[in-house]
Design an enzyme around this catalytic site. Structure first.
Site, short mmCIF file in Angstrom:
data_model
loop_
_atom_site.label_atom_id
_atom_site.label_comp_id
_atom_site.label_asym_id
_atom_site.label_seq_id
_atom_site.Cartn_x
_atom_site.Cartn_y
_atom_site.Cartn_z
CB ILE A 81 3.69 -1.13 1.64
CG1 ILE A 81 4.55 -0.19 2.49
CG2 ILE A 81 4.55 -2.07 0.80
CD1 ILE A 81 5.36 -0.90 3.54
CG MET A 84 3.82 3.12 -3.75
SD MET A 84 3.08 4.43 -4.74
CE MET A 84 4.35 4.61 -6.00
CD GLU A 85 6.47 -1.45 -3.69
OE1 GLU A 85 6.67 -1.80 -4.87
OE2 GLU A 85 7.27 -0.72 -3.07
CB SER A 86 0.87 -4.84 -6.35
OG SER A 86 0.08 -5.06 -5.19
#
Length: 202
Positions: A81, A84-86
């Site tokens: 996560i 993927m997110e940042s």
């Protein structure tokens, strides 16, 4: 001196901002194509070890079992996560979260949701946990290394490095502990896969 842009230009910018509601990647290109795009250059560099700093952080998280306080959240999923997110905290968004949420609330299509998140963002600032200048994120109000909405921050963010501050922007332990806590609270069950392929009868 701050100069306001002409009203017409502001209206155009708001229209473009609102149009983004209809082109979320998973909706615009489909989930299968979206999954096919997950091998981004930042991920591949980290996998090859070219990005030494982020690879070191990832290994440190594995060693320290950063999500140990949240037994429902596997650390490998939390790391995915984060990536993927940042891109491991590197790309968190540069939009003023309060301005973004106020624009969404004013536009009206998701007014109730946006107003709730706007109030949550104002509570973060009002409580002294973070100044408005710190609340930077996406056009939809998601912020920090794992893109928490303000309401999620208030409900589940934790102080992972125990410095007395819940800092999901600048502290990797805080961001990852908070993500683990969020997943555990949401009911993640250890040992279960994140997906399951099914074949529908013809």
């Amino acid at each position: 001196m701050h100069i306001e842009p002409p009203r017409r230009l502001r209206d155009i910018a708001l229209a473009q901002f609102v149009d983004a509601l209809d082109v979320l990647p998973a909706h615009a290109i489909g989930r299968h194509r979206m999954l096919g795009r997950l091998r981004l250059p930042a991920f591949e560099r980290q996998q090859r070890g070219d990005d030494v700093e982020q690879a070191s952080i990832a290994r440190s998280v594995e060693r320290r079992r950063t999500t140990r306080s949240s037994p429902g959240a596997p650390r490998e999923i939390v790391l995915a996560i984060w990536a993927m997110e940042s891109a491991f905290g590197k790309i968190q968004g540069d939009q003023d979260v309060i301005r973004s949420l106020a624009s969404l609330a004013a536009q009206g299509r998701r007014r109730a949701w946006a107003e709730g998140e706007l109030i949550a963002a104002l509570k973060i600032v009002g409580s002294g946990e973070a100044p408005r200048s710190r609340l930077k994120g996406s056009w939809a109000g998601a912020m920090g290394q794992t893109q928490f909405l303000p309401s999620v921050f208030l409900a589940t963010a934790v102080d992972g490095d125990r410095d007395g501050v819940r800092d999901i922007w600048g502290s990797t332990p805080d961001a990852l502990y908070s993500t683990g806590a969020y997943m555990a609270k949401a009911g993640w069950k250890r040992g279960e896969s994140w997906h399951r392929e099914v074949v529908l009868p013809s």
